[in-house]
Design an enzyme around this catalytic site. Structure first.
Site, PDB file in Angstrom:
ATOM      1  N   LEU A 115     -15.435  24.411 -64.674  1.00 53.40           N
ATOM      2  CA  LEU A 115     -15.700  23.723 -63.393  1.00 53.40           C
ATOM      3  C   LEU A 115     -14.414  23.234 -62.759  1.00 53.40           C
ATOM      4  CD1 LEU A 115     -18.813  21.602 -64.436  1.00 53.40           C
ATOM      5  CD2 LEU A 115     -18.777  23.617 -62.961  1.00 53.40           C
ATOM      6  N   VAL A 129      -9.763  20.233 -69.387  1.00 54.57           N
ATOM      7  CA  VAL A 129     -10.514  21.299 -68.719  1.00 54.57           C
ATOM      8  C   VAL A 129     -11.968  20.853 -68.693  1.00 54.57           C
ATOM      9  CG1 VAL A 129     -11.273  23.696 -68.874  1.00 54.57           C
ATOM     10  CG2 VAL A 129      -8.974  23.058 -69.640  1.00 54.57           C
ATOM     11  N   VAL A 130     -12.637  21.008 -67.561  1.00 54.22           N
ATOM     12  CA  VAL A 130     -14.052  20.629 -67.473  1.00 54.22           C
ATOM     13  C   VAL A 130     -14.878  21.907 -67.415  1.00 54.22           C
ATOM     14  CG1 VAL A 130     -15.809  19.362 -66.170  1.00 54.22           C
ATOM     15  CG2 VAL A 130     -13.458  18.521 -66.210  1.00 54.22           C
ATOM     16  N   ASP A 133      -7.307   5.789 -58.984  1.00 56.57           N
ATOM     17  CA  ASP A 133      -7.065   7.169 -58.543  1.00 56.57           C
ATOM     18  C   ASP A 133      -8.148   7.622 -57.570  1.00 56.57           C
ATOM     19  OD1 ASP A 133      -6.496  10.432 -60.115  1.00 56.57           O
ATOM     20  OD2 ASP A 133      -5.560   9.451 -58.372  1.00 56.57           O
TER      21      ASP A 133
HETATM   22  C1  LIG Z   1     -16.132  18.266 -62.436  1.00 58.06           C
HETATM   23  C2  LIG Z   1     -17.321  17.458 -62.904  1.00 58.06           C
HETATM   24  C3  LIG Z   1     -17.145  16.280 -63.587  1.00 58.06           C
HETATM   25  C4  LIG Z   1     -18.247  15.582 -63.970  1.00 58.06           C
HETATM   26  N1  LIG Z   1     -19.475  16.020 -63.689  1.00 58.06           N
HETATM   27  N2  LIG Z   1     -19.638  17.165 -63.017  1.00 58.06           N
HETATM   28  C5  LIG Z   1     -18.606  17.878 -62.633  1.00 58.06           C
END
Ligand SMILES: Cc1ccnnc1
EC number: 2.7.11.1
Length: 293
Positions: free
Chosen positions: A18, A25-26, A139
């Protein structure tokens, strides 16, 4: 939140990436049993004290502690679970899938006041929740604000990697945040406080209404100089049709003296937020729509 010692891979299927940052890293993941989808943030642990790569355990634990404390607010991402492997800590968060507020603004170049005020009001509600718990975000910027669902206007703050608890009276000095959004006290290495978040809310508001960044210079030093001199202006190109309430709202936040800067409570009481704009009544002030045609 339970710190699960079942291996992460036994519980979740990893799906798509994502987003990624310097040390995290997500990825979108899916619970094998329930089918529920989440956002799993893989944070690379620092291997050696002298290393510059990875995140220290102290900073990871701080982010988890903040996420635990702030749970339960509709404009804040919800913490689901925490896992650890040899190389990473994995923070499993609620999946927020509507895209970044930043992209939403870019798609339209800028927003009309009704939509902007409705977004800013939700950010203020989230910030009030944090500040009431003596937590500062440090932030706040459009990239850290996401739409819960595409096409809806419900937003959530999703990243607390730089957030920290600041007990009243305690002094925290740190050079953190993203240059365009930091307040003068950050540039001058003076104490940070909830007021530091309020300055950033002003920058986000200015960007939503104009598409431009108020203090951005040609380089980091010029940006910092503009910030410490509070050098900005409402260019007629984008602010000609902007209401005086909107400009006053921003001006109350771009104040050098933290004691004079508007607090989150004062912002929520401001006419621009309390007035028709803030309640998303459909008065379309076409300030920027004319620009985007
Ligand atoms: C990028 C992200 C972070 C948290 N929840 N959903 C998406």
């Amino acid at each position: 939140v339970h710190f699960d010692d079942t291996p992460f891979e036994d519980v979740f299927d990893i799906e798509t990436e994502l987003g990624s940052g310097q040390f995290a890293v997500v990825r979108r993941v899916r619970d094998k049993k329930t089918g529920e989808r989440y956002a799993a943030k893989f944070i690379k642990k620092r291997r050696y004290a002298t290393s510059r790569r990875g995140v220290t355990r102290q900073n990871i634990e701080r982010e988890v502690r903040v996420l635990q404390k702030i749970r339960g607010h509709s404009n804040v991402v919800e913490l689901h679970a925490v896992y650890e492997t040899a190389s990473d800590v994995i923070i499993v968060l609620e999946l927020v899938s509507g895209g970044e507020l930043f992209d939403h603004v870019c798609a339209k170049e800028c927003l009309d006041e009704v939509e902007a005020a409705a977004f800013i009001k939700q950010i203020l509600l989230a910030v009030r929740h944090l500040h009431s718990l003596h937590i500062v975000h440090l932030d706040i910027k459009p990239e850290n604000v996401m739409l819960k669902q595409r096409g809806e206007s419900h937003i959530k703050i999703i990243d607390f990697g730089l957030s920290r608890e600041i007990e009243p009276g305690a002094t925290v000095k740190d050079m953190v945040g993203t240059p365009e959004f930091v307040a003068p006290e950050v540039v001058n290495y003076e104490p940070l406080s909830p007021a530091t978040d309020m300055w950033a809310v002003g920058v986000v508001t200015y960007i939503l209404l104009s598409g431009g960044s108020p203090f951005l210079g040609d380089n980091r030093d010029e940006t910092f100089s503009n910030i410490t001199r509070v050098r900005y202006h409402f260019s007629d190109r984008y602010f000609k049709n902007t209401s005086k309430h909107a400009k006053d709202f921003i001006s109350r936040l771009f104040v050098r003296d933290v004691d004079q800067r508007a607090t989150v409570e004062e912002c929520l009481q401001h006419p621009w937020i309390r007035g028709p704009e803030g309640n998303a009544v459909d008065i379309r002030k076409a300030s920027c729509i004319t620009i985007s045609h």
